[in-house]
Design a protein around this motif. Sequence first.
Motif, PDB file in Angstrom:
ATOM      1  N   ALA A  11       0.832  -1.209   0.000  1.00 13.11           N
ATOM      2  CA  ALA A  11       0.000   0.000   0.000  1.00 13.11           C
ATOM      3  C   ALA A  11       0.865   1.256   0.000  1.00 13.11           C
ATOM      4  N   GLU A  12       1.948   1.237   0.760  1.00 11.20           N
ATOM      5  CA  GLU A  12       2.848   2.387   0.784  1.00 11.20           C
ATOM      6  C   GLU A  12       3.510   2.583  -0.589  1.00 11.20           C
ATOM      7  N   ARG A  13       3.886   1.475  -1.210  1.00 13.90           N
ATOM      8  CA  ARG A  13       4.531   1.565  -2.518  1.00 13.90           C
ATOM      9  C   ARG A  13       3.566   2.085  -3.569  1.00 13.90           C
ATOM     10  N   VAL A  14       2.333   1.602  -3.529  1.00 13.84           N
ATOM     11  CA  VAL A  14       1.315   2.069  -4.472  1.00 13.84           C
ATOM     12  C   VAL A  14       1.067   3.560  -4.294  1.00 13.84           C
ATOM     13  N   ALA A  15       0.965   4.004  -3.051  1.00 15.18           N
ATOM     14  CA  ALA A  15       0.730   5.421  -2.774  1.00 15.18           C
ATOM     15  C   ALA A  15       1.865   6.279  -3.318  1.00 15.18           C
ATOM     16  N   ALA A  16       3.098   5.788  -3.215  1.00 11.97           N
ATOM     17  CA  ALA A  16       4.242   6.549  -3.712  1.00 11.97           C
ATOM     18  C   ALA A  16       4.243   6.633  -5.243  1.00 11.97           C
TER      19      ALA A  16
ATOM     20  N   ARG B 229       1.467   6.496  -7.186  1.00 11.34           N
ATOM     21  CA  ARG B 229       0.224   7.044  -7.726  1.00 11.34           C
ATOM     22  C   ARG B 229       0.395   8.410  -8.395  1.00 11.34           C
TER      23      ARG B 229
ATOM     24  N   ASP C 229      -5.862  -2.279  -5.235  1.00 16.10           N
ATOM     25  CA  ASP C 229      -5.274  -0.951  -5.133  1.00 16.10           C
ATOM     26  C   ASP C 229      -4.056  -0.886  -6.044  1.00 16.10           C
TER      27      ASP C 229
ATOM     28  N   PRO D   3      -1.761   2.003  -8.688  1.00 14.62           N
ATOM     29  CA  PRO D   3      -1.573   3.454  -8.806  1.00 14.62           C
ATOM     30  C   PRO D   3      -2.072   4.075 -10.091  1.00 14.62           C
TER      31      PRO D   3
ATOM     32  N   ALA E 158      -9.924   6.692  -4.610  1.00 12.79           N
ATOM     33  CA  ALA E 158      -9.284   6.325  -3.353  1.00 12.79           C
ATOM     34  C   ALA E 158      -8.949   4.833  -3.340  1.00 12.79           C
ATOM     35  N   PRO E 159      -7.952   4.428  -2.556  1.00  9.64           N
ATOM     36  CA  PRO E 159      -7.649   3.005  -2.412  1.00  9.64           C
ATOM     37  C   PRO E 159      -8.874   2.241  -1.924  1.00  9.64           C
TER      38      PRO E 159
END
Length: 382
Positions: A27-32, A34, A316, A318, A323-324
């Motif tokens: 999730a952190e990697r996807v957020a970075a 996106r 989820d 990017p 939103a996720p």
Amino acid sequence: MTTTEAGSPAPGPSAARPSTGKAAARAERVAALRPGYQADLADGTDRFFEPRRTDCPWCGSTLLRVRLRTRDLLQHKPGQFVLDECRDCGHVFQNPRLTGAGLEFYYRDFYDGLGEQRLGGVFATRAGVYRSRARSVAPFTTAPSRWLDVGTGHGHFCESAREVFPDTPFDGLDLSEGVQLAEREGRLARGFRGSFTELAPTMAGRYEVVSMFHYLEHSTDPARELAAAREALRPGGFLLIEVPDPQCRFARLLGRWWLPWLQPQHLNLMPAANLRRRLGELGFDVVLEEHGEPHDPVDLLAACWLLLDAVAPREDVPWLPGAPPGRLRRLLRGALFLAGAPVLLPATVLDRLVARFAGRARLSNAYRLLARRDAAPDQQVP
């Protein structure tokens, strides 16, 4: 861009629920990632496609028809893709084709990045398939002096092929960073990162065997790749090719749900007769053609999985807006695949039954050619 080591990747692992720690890290990697993906898509996907062509890239005929319209059924990246078929020679090709920017966008996070762990695990479990590929050369050469695997990915084929030819040094070439990792981990004697057509002159006459497993279909210009293979081979050396078969009956029965279409990555799919003729024009003699042995018994299972994945809530990722997914969407996704298990299991059994006669019934999803290079100097190749 990279290529696969084992053909079209078998779907499935992403449907399983990851451990909490891995899920949080992903999730952190996807957020970075996106913001970068959303910036790439801010102006749509038009820039990812070349102008539509009106002739066949294999034979030049203008008699074309649409074979398939589809979307990205594995990553679910935005875009629509069309495969045209030549009415004269049967060549199937993506039209309009992806640009360089499009190839970079659609390959990104498939074999490397977000997709590396998933596909690395798939490829690492196929040692038996890799040994079978290597053994197809054994009746013609007992100990190749040096072997180059083009589109080697993370080098798992070479690692397994050494069990068949323990005295042969195996080199690998790929566009992805996986080839460098494979060299560091000892799966390759030497790893080359770059374009085969550009590197082939530096390899002239070095190899007794060059292999291309599910590589040509990813190429923008298969004819140039074949010429590069001839250049890298010593006179009398062997070129081993395995590609999806667009004449497979499953391709028509399953339509867009036939996994080897693999849009948008597969740019060219050529019937075996076309490839045999082109190899002959380049000075090769085809000494082996196999249809049953290269078949990967996954057609029905993959079609069912792709259909379930198409209707399930998205993961989820990017490149999708919004939103996720929340806990409810994640639970619904897992529940849908759980409910689909009674379909997936019989599909798996049927795939294995079909595999027994796939070659004879023209249900094999791939074919393999082994061709011997003539002894003529490379300067005579047109």
